[in-house]
Scaffold this active site. Sequence first.
Site, PDB file in Angstrom:
ATOM      1  N   HIS A   1     -14.845   6.444  58.062  1.00 29.40           N
ATOM      2  CA  HIS A   1     -14.429   7.507  58.470  1.00 29.40           C
ATOM      3  C   HIS A   1     -12.563   7.584  58.682  1.00 29.40           C
ATOM      4  O   HIS A   1     -11.471   7.706  58.608  1.00 29.40           O
ATOM      5  CB  HIS A   1     -14.832   7.280  60.361  1.00 29.40           C
TER       6      HIS A   1
ATOM      7  N   ASP B   1     -20.519   3.779  57.129  1.00 28.68           N
ATOM      8  CA  ASP B   1     -19.388   3.918  58.006  1.00 28.68           C
ATOM      9  C   ASP B   1     -18.537   2.684  56.915  1.00 28.68           C
ATOM     10  O   ASP B   1     -17.538   2.182  57.203  1.00 28.68           O
ATOM     11  CB  ASP B   1     -18.848   3.357  59.152  1.00 28.68           C
TER      12      ASP B   1
ATOM     13  N   SER C   1      -9.171  -0.257  62.469  1.00 29.61           N
ATOM     14  CA  SER C   1      -9.954  -0.045  61.628  1.00 29.61           C
ATOM     15  C   SER C   1     -11.043  -0.105  60.522  1.00 29.61           C
ATOM     16  O   SER C   1      -9.743   0.303  59.621  1.00 29.61           O
ATOM     17  CB  SER C   1      -9.979   1.457  62.377  1.00 29.61           C
TER      18      SER C   1
END
Length: 467
Positions: free
Chosen positions: A110, A140, A213
């Site tokens: 992402h 992911d 992230s």
Amino acid sequence: MRSIKICLSVMLVVLLSPLVNAAALPDFTRLVEKASPGVVNISTVQNRDEVEQASPFGQFQGPNGEQIPEIFRHFFRELPQFRERRREAPQSLGSGFIISDDGYILTNHHVIKDADQVMVRLNDRRELEAEVIGSDERTDVALLKIEADDLPVLELGRSADLKVGEWVLAIGSPFGFDHSVTAGIVSATERALANETYVPFIQTDVAINPGNSGGPLFNLDGEVVGINSQIYTRSGGFMGLSFAIPIDVAMNVAEQLKGRGFVERGWLGVIIQEVNRDLAESFGLPKPAGALVAKVMADSPAGASGLREGDVILSFNGQDVELSSDLPPLVGRIKPGESAEVEIMRNGRRETLDVTIGRLPDEDSLAETHTQQPADSNRLGLTVAPLPKELSDKWNLRSGVIVEQVREGAGARAGLVRGDVITMLNGQQVETIEQFSRLVADLPEGRSVPMRIVRRGSPLFIALKLK
């Protein structure tokens, strides 16, 4: 004199106890010094006429300006930003880490999704454009490559060895602050999250914020054990629940992306649901456990192996299936074409089936109609009718009866509603109204029995109990 000695001893204990507690806590300084050079900042550029940006308060903005809340949040686009009708400047969206000295980098899917250009900023402030080798949305995980040599490489550990309560540490770029360090403990392992079928997440209380992230999660040996991916939040900020992709899963994905550019997963071809206490009783299980097969897909490995709707999968390849969410990751790890042993409960007896695992189809191929739900007659307080052909065609149902009216009784207590299609009752397929009435007449009292229904196209088992 003796009382003075006791007082002095008590005072020493009080004064020294903070020092003892401090000594028991880990010192992360050497770990951070060693690991920080291998952590990178990742930014992207998107060549779009208009780009939707997220608000800072845990809301996504829709096309008409409406606010759409989410609870499980990826956290790479949470700084306040605005729509722009021009080429965007690079944005600090996430983190990553180096896994080889020739430039391979792991991050989240992402973080780089929809990017036209990916930039990597190293610890020595160099900025290099990265090539996206491959990216896998289901886990992911994304694999990048930069052209550089003799890069600092992080040591990889085994996420399978993690224990609940163990200390872990994260390094990343929250809100663009490079190489920020936060620490905490492992709160749980193999945690299943909604819509994240193939990842048994590591849950921690490490403070994770926008920009973390894709960054690494370390154990006390300085080994990477996970990739920080999601948080649970009601406000948009950190609330003590963060989730990381196990490094064992991530490296398996990375090797496939490096070798072929895409990820291949095993596929069984069933729709499953949780087994609650009443269903466990109805299937003859000593406790709620396993994955209840609500539907066997057409032309699937499950169908070819003899798996049936109503079977409860208790173990897969020797590993117990306690929750239904345990099954998809176990199946996904098996290479297509390999065989696996599946232990099931069927009609109160344990059986073992050999299944040849297939290749997981893409999302479009999996988007097919689902299956059914059960109903009752007068003993259940139900009025049923033949299954309309339009519903049979629409939901691909071979047989069943539709619930037209629900009155007070066992059907209402089980949660049946008007429009449910009953396809199976107490292990028997429901073919006609007459046959359904006979099945209802034979139902035992004081014991739960399984019913399979289809509600708005989705299959579901419920537990039905006559008093």
